[in-house]
Design an enzyme around this catalytic site. Structure first.
Site, mmCIF file in Angstrom:
data_model
loop_
_atom_site.group_PDB
_atom_site.id
_atom_site.type_symbol
_atom_site.label_atom_id
_atom_site.label_comp_id
_atom_site.label_asym_id
_atom_site.label_seq_id
_atom_site.Cartn_x
_atom_site.Cartn_y
_atom_site.Cartn_z
ATOM 1 N N LYS A 1 0.804 -1.199 0.000
ATOM 2 C CA LYS A 1 0.000 0.000 0.000
ATOM 3 C C LYS A 1 0.852 1.271 0.000
ATOM 4 C CE LYS A 1 -3.358 -2.142 3.141
ATOM 5 N NZ LYS A 1 -4.007 -2.010 4.490
ATOM 6 N N GLY A 2 2.058 1.166 0.528
ATOM 7 C CA GLY A 2 2.811 2.351 0.932
ATOM 8 C C GLY A 2 3.070 3.399 -0.133
ATOM 9 N N GLU B 1 8.213 2.858 -5.247
ATOM 10 C CA GLU B 1 8.125 2.377 -3.865
ATOM 11 C C GLU B 1 8.171 3.553 -2.891
ATOM 12 O OE1 GLU B 1 7.493 0.128 -1.956
ATOM 13 O OE2 GLU B 1 8.373 -1.806 -2.368
ATOM 14 N N ASP B 2 7.608 3.360 -1.723
ATOM 15 C CA ASP B 2 7.779 4.358 -0.668
ATOM 16 C C ASP B 2 9.134 4.179 0.007
ATOM 17 O OD1 ASP B 2 6.836 1.913 0.249
ATOM 18 O OD2 ASP B 2 5.806 2.762 1.979
ATOM 19 N N ASP C 1 14.030 -1.104 2.325
ATOM 20 C CA ASP C 1 14.572 -1.437 3.647
ATOM 21 C C ASP C 1 15.618 -2.536 3.446
ATOM 22 O OD1 ASP C 1 14.972 -2.017 6.323
ATOM 23 O OD2 ASP C 1 12.869 -2.249 6.818
ATOM 24 N N LYS D 1 16.701 2.957 3.487
ATOM 25 C CA LYS D 1 17.491 2.732 4.698
ATOM 26 C C LYS D 1 18.722 1.928 4.293
ATOM 27 C CE LYS D 1 13.787 2.642 8.182
ATOM 28 N NZ LYS D 1 13.097 1.785 9.186
ATOM 29 N N ASP E 1 3.296 3.465 7.171
ATOM 30 C CA ASP E 1 2.484 3.251 8.373
ATOM 31 C C ASP E 1 3.283 2.600 9.493
ATOM 32 O OD1 ASP E 1 2.702 0.643 7.031
ATOM 33 O OD2 ASP E 1 1.276 -0.035 8.567
ATOM 34 N N ARG F 1 -0.567 6.809 7.846
ATOM 35 C CA ARG F 1 -0.187 6.788 6.425
ATOM 36 C C ARG F 1 -0.421 8.130 5.750
ATOM 37 N NH1 ARG F 1 0.985 1.679 4.252
ATOM 38 N NH2 ARG F 1 -0.153 -0.070 5.178
HETATM 39 C C1 PRP Z 1 7.091 -1.920 2.892
HETATM 40 C C2 PRP Z 1 7.394 -0.996 1.728
HETATM 41 C C3 PRP Z 1 8.091 -1.885 0.748
HETATM 42 C C4 PRP Z 1 8.763 -2.922 1.630
HETATM 43 C C5 PRP Z 1 10.224 -2.627 1.701
HETATM 44 O O1 PRP Z 1 5.901 -2.579 2.634
HETATM 45 O O2 PRP Z 1 6.226 -0.432 1.197
HETATM 46 O O3 PRP Z 1 7.202 -2.488 -0.145
HETATM 47 O O4 PRP Z 1 8.185 -2.820 2.934
HETATM 48 O O5 PRP Z 1 10.874 -3.525 2.567
HETATM 49 P P1 PRP Z 1 12.092 -4.438 2.114
HETATM 50 O O6 PRP Z 1 13.049 -3.580 1.362
HETATM 51 O O7 PRP Z 1 12.646 -4.928 3.434
HETATM 52 O O8 PRP Z 1 11.552 -5.553 1.296
HETATM 53 P P2 PRP Z 1 5.042 -3.319 3.769
HETATM 54 O O9 PRP Z 1 5.317 -4.795 3.714
HETATM 55 O O10 PRP Z 1 5.244 -2.630 5.097
HETATM 56 O O11 PRP Z 1 3.557 -3.108 3.251
HETATM 57 P P3 PRP Z 1 2.712 -1.770 3.034
HETATM 58 O O12 PRP Z 1 3.376 -1.002 1.917
HETATM 59 O O13 PRP Z 1 1.382 -2.288 2.654
HETATM 60 O O14 PRP Z 1 2.702 -0.992 4.335
#
Ligand code: PRP
Length: 175
Positions: free
Chosen positions: A41-42, A97-98, A101, A129, A157, A163
């Site tokens: 969703k992000g 992407e938002d 990580d 990050k 979130d 969000r």
């Molecule tokens: C978050 C973000 C990325 C992912 C990045 O999504 O939106 O898609 O984590 O993390 P990574 O680099 O460790 O793979 P999340 O799973 O929190 O879902 P959301 O976007 O629905 O909140």
């Protein structure tokens, strides 16, 4: 949970989004079939703001993946929850992407679109990050590098809260 403390202001975000949109518009000038793929969703707010500032033809798709389960740590195993609706073959894909990580999500998505025989696959993320990276990901369009804080706002979130904040803020979940 504490109230969010501003890390990246609304103004800083909007300025950077405009810069990224200008760069993307320039880089893809003349390219046929650019598809922006927002990762739910992000990315929904970033994609909405970024896409409306592009000056080149583009279409929009969404994809949903999950890697975090119910916890706050990535498991590394990415699961496709909802695929794009349109055909990707032969198109220029820009994944929006938002946050990057660990990098597992973008790594999975790049492999997915390459296997669908996209003409090209590039990545755009608002924040990264860097110190959390577990896989090497080339980010083509980056908004901000940040430290290992838990952040919310502008699509991000914590437990589905915050969000829609217009800025990115740091929270301390244990407070
Ligand atoms: C978050 C973000 C990325 C992912 C990045 O999504 O939106 O898609 O984590 O993390 P990574 O680099 O460790 O793979 P999340 O799973 O929190 O879902 P959301 O976007 O629905 O909140």
């Amino acid at each position: 949970m504490s109230s969010p403390v501003v890390l990246i202001s609304e103004e800083e975000i909007q300025t950077r989004v405009s810069e990224l949109a200008a760069q993307i518009s320039s880089d893809y000038e003349g390219a046929e079939d650019l598809v922006l793929v927002g990762v739910l969703k992000g990315a929904f707010i970033f994609l909405a703001d970024l896409s409306r500032q592009l000056t080149i033809p583009r279409t929009i798709e969404f994809i949903a993946v999950s890697s975090y389960g119910n916890g706050s740590e990535s498991t590394g195993a990415v699961r496709l929850v909802m695929d794009v609706r349109g055909n990707i073959e032969g198109k220029h894909v820009l994944i929006v992407e938002d946050i990057v990580d660990t990098g597992h999500t973008l790594n999975y998505l790049m492999g997915l679109f390459e296997s669908h025989r996209a003409a090209s696959v590039k990545t755009c993320t608002l924040v990264r990050k860097a110190e959390r990276a577990e896989v090497e990901i080339s980010v083509d369009y980056l908004g901000f590098d940040i430290g290992d804080d838990w952040i919310v706002g502008y699509g991000l979130d914590y437990a589905e809260q915050n969000r829609t904040l217009p800025y990115i803020g740091v929270v301390s979940p244990d407070d």
